[in-house]
Write a protein that holds these residues in place. Structure first.
Motif, PDB file in Angstrom:
ATOM      1  N   MET A   1      43.708  50.682  48.648  1.00 25.52           N
ATOM      2  CA  MET A   1      42.674  50.174  47.906  1.00 25.52           C
ATOM      3  C   MET A   1      42.372  48.638  48.671  1.00 25.52           C
ATOM      4  N   ASN A   2      41.277  48.155  48.819  1.00 23.19           N
ATOM      5  CA  ASN A   2      40.751  47.165  49.472  1.00 23.19           C
ATOM      6  C   ASN A   2      41.340  45.942  48.856  1.00 23.19           C
ATOM      7  N   ALA A   3      41.787  44.811  49.603  1.00 15.88           N
ATOM      8  CA  ALA A   3      42.602  43.666  48.901  1.00 15.88           C
ATOM      9  C   ALA A   3      41.369  42.845  48.430  1.00 15.88           C
ATOM     10  N   GLU A   4      40.218  42.686  48.971  1.00 19.52           N
ATOM     11  CA  GLU A   4      39.113  41.929  48.589  1.00 19.52           C
ATOM     12  C   GLU A   4      38.724  42.323  47.348  1.00 19.52           C
ATOM     13  N   ARG A   5      38.552  43.925  47.159  1.00 17.54           N
ATOM     14  CA  ARG A   5      38.123  44.249  45.958  1.00 17.54           C
ATOM     15  C   ARG A   5      39.024  44.009  44.807  1.00 17.54           C
ATOM     16  N   LEU A   6      40.277  44.323  45.159  1.00 19.27           N
ATOM     17  CA  LEU A   6      41.387  44.027  43.933  1.00 19.27           C
ATOM     18  C   LEU A   6      41.417  42.644  43.466  1.00 19.27           C
ATOM     19  N   LEU A   7      41.057  41.579  44.490  1.00 14.56           N
ATOM     20  CA  LEU A   7      40.897  40.425  44.054  1.00 14.56           C
ATOM     21  C   LEU A   7      39.513  40.094  42.987  1.00 14.56           C
ATOM     22  N   GLN A   8      38.776  40.813  42.931  1.00 16.34           N
ATOM     23  CA  GLN A   8      37.456  40.839  42.175  1.00 16.34           C
ATOM     24  C   GLN A   8      37.757  41.502  41.048  1.00 16.34           C
ATOM     25  N   VAL A   9      38.659  42.432  40.635  1.00 19.98           N
ATOM     26  CA  VAL A   9      38.776  43.128  39.522  1.00 19.98           C
ATOM     27  C   VAL A   9      39.042  42.463  38.518  1.00 19.98           C
ATOM     28  N   ILE A  10      40.118  41.485  38.353  1.00 20.77           N
ATOM     29  CA  ILE A  10      40.537  40.853  37.264  1.00 20.77           C
ATOM     30  C   ILE A  10      39.875  39.456  37.306  1.00 20.77           C
ATOM     31  N   LEU A  11      38.958  39.194  36.178  1.00 25.51           N
ATOM     32  CA  LEU A  11      38.215  37.908  36.148  1.00 25.51           C
ATOM     33  C   LEU A  11      39.106  37.007  35.373  1.00 25.51           C
ATOM     34  N   ALA A  12      39.956  37.193  34.023  1.00 27.88           N
ATOM     35  CA  ALA A  12      40.645  36.333  33.672  1.00 27.88           C
ATOM     36  C   ALA A  12      41.823  36.582  32.564  1.00 27.88           C
ATOM     37  N   PRO A  13      42.488  35.754  32.307  1.00 22.80           N
ATOM     38  CA  PRO A  13      43.270  36.320  31.029  1.00 22.80           C
ATOM     39  C   PRO A  13      42.731  36.081  29.970  1.00 22.80           C
ATOM     40  N   VAL A  14      42.856  37.009  28.860  1.00 23.33           N
ATOM     41  CA  VAL A  14      42.320  36.683  27.595  1.00 23.33           C
ATOM     42  C   VAL A  14      43.394  35.722  26.727  1.00 23.33           C
ATOM     43  N   VAL A  15      43.091  34.629  26.258  1.00 25.38           N
ATOM     44  CA  VAL A  15      43.716  34.045  25.634  1.00 25.38           C
ATOM     45  C   VAL A  15      43.430  33.586  24.143  1.00 25.38           C
ATOM     46  N   THR A  16      43.785  34.485  23.195  1.00 27.56           N
ATOM     47  CA  THR A  16      43.382  34.418  22.023  1.00 27.56           C
ATOM     48  C   THR A  16      44.524  34.586  20.982  1.00 27.56           C
ATOM     49  N   GLU A  17      44.442  34.324  19.614  1.00 23.27           N
ATOM     50  CA  GLU A  17      45.515  34.600  18.719  1.00 23.27           C
ATOM     51  C   GLU A  17      45.969  36.083  18.637  1.00 23.27           C
ATOM     52  N   LYS A  18      44.826  37.013  18.660  1.00 20.87           N
ATOM     53  CA  LYS A  18      45.158  38.291  18.741  1.00 20.87           C
ATOM     54  C   LYS A  18      46.181  38.627  19.920  1.00 20.87           C
ATOM     55  N   ALA A  19      45.330  38.383  21.174  1.00 19.14           N
ATOM     56  CA  ALA A  19      46.140  38.659  22.491  1.00 19.14           C
ATOM     57  C   ALA A  19      47.437  38.258  22.691  1.00 19.14           C
ATOM     58  N   THR A  20      47.787  36.777  21.744  1.00 19.44           N
ATOM     59  CA  THR A  20      49.217  36.529  21.806  1.00 19.44           C
ATOM     60  C   THR A  20      50.124  37.394  20.883  1.00 19.44           C
ATOM     61  N   MET A  21      49.469  37.754  19.616  1.00 17.95           N
ATOM     62  CA  MET A  21      50.580  38.748  18.997  1.00 17.95           C
ATOM     63  C   MET A  21      50.747  40.044  19.809  1.00 17.95           C
ATOM     64  N   VAL A  22      49.567  40.615  20.364  1.00 20.62           N
ATOM     65  CA  VAL A  22      49.890  41.800  21.037  1.00 20.62           C
ATOM     66  C   VAL A  22      51.009  41.520  22.045  1.00 20.62           C
ATOM     67  N   LYS A  39      41.580  52.056  35.896  1.00 15.80           N
ATOM     68  CA  LYS A  39      42.749  51.775  35.775  1.00 15.80           C
ATOM     69  C   LYS A  39      43.898  51.717  36.929  1.00 15.80           C
ATOM     70  N   PRO A  40      43.628  52.417  37.859  1.00 14.78           N
ATOM     71  CA  PRO A  40      44.343  52.529  39.198  1.00 14.78           C
ATOM     72  C   PRO A  40      44.217  51.220  39.757  1.00 14.78           C
ATOM     73  N   GLU A  41      42.795  50.649  39.854  1.00 14.47           N
ATOM     74  CA  GLU A  41      42.533  49.438  40.426  1.00 14.47           C
ATOM     75  C   GLU A  41      43.147  47.935  39.702  1.00 14.47           C
ATOM     76  N   ILE A  42      43.046  48.184  38.268  1.00 12.60           N
ATOM     77  CA  ILE A  42      43.695  47.274  37.346  1.00 12.60           C
ATOM     78  C   ILE A  42      45.178  47.119  37.872  1.00 12.60           C
ATOM     79  N   LYS A  43      45.761  48.337  37.710  1.00  7.75           N
ATOM     80  CA  LYS A  43      47.118  48.289  37.881  1.00  7.75           C
ATOM     81  C   LYS A  43      47.448  47.706  39.298  1.00  7.75           C
ATOM     82  N   ALA A  44      46.791  48.080  40.402  1.00  8.16           N
ATOM     83  CA  ALA A  44      47.006  47.457  41.764  1.00  8.16           C
ATOM     84  C   ALA A  44      47.026  45.903  41.694  1.00  8.16           C
ATOM     85  N   ALA A  45      45.758  45.585  41.016  1.00  7.67           N
ATOM     86  CA  ALA A  45      45.342  44.066  41.291  1.00  7.67           C
ATOM     87  C   ALA A  45      46.490  43.426  40.450  1.00  7.67           C
ATOM     88  N   VAL A  46      47.082  43.600  39.537  1.00 10.14           N
ATOM     89  CA  VAL A  46      47.866  42.843  38.690  1.00 10.14           C
ATOM     90  C   VAL A  46      49.187  42.953  39.432  1.00 10.14           C
TER      91      VAL A  46
END
Length: 98
Positions: A1-22, A39-46
């Motif tokens: 997968m292209n490294a430039e594309r992987l950098l654009q896949v994840i926009l931001a972490p979700v910081v909410t009360e529900k996300a913290t509990m999960v 899903k494979p792009e998200i996995k590779a990006a993380v």
């Protein structure tokens, strides 16, 4: 997968009360991701950004709500979230991102 594309896949972490509990209960981290991310792009990006091993990825699409702003009717944007499960012993440190 292209490294430039992987950098654009994840926009931001979700910081909410529900996300913290999960995160505490299921050892998952929530991210806002691009609308066309797979899903494979998200996995590779993380794995590339945070130098961790990902066990699984769960994705959901949330429809934007219609909201009123005074006498005008507007709409919130649609959102795609990814819940990422890390392998045992792995942890994400958001202060040390590339």
């Amino acid at each position: 997968m292209n490294a430039e594309r992987l950098l654009q896949v994840i926009l931001a972490p979700v910081v909410t009360e529900k996300a913290t509990m999960v995160a505490e209960k299921n050892q998952q981290i929530a991210f806002r991701v691009a609308a066309d991310a797979t899903k494979p792009e998200i996995k590779a990006a993380v794995e590339m950004l945070f130098k961790v091993e990902v066990e699984s990825v769960q994705v959901l699409n949330r429809k934007g709500k219609e909201k009123r702003f005074g006498r005008f009717i507007g709409r919130r944007r649609n959102e795609r979230k990814a819940y990422v499960s890390l392998k045992d012993g792995q942890e994400i440190d958001f202060t040390e991102v590339n």
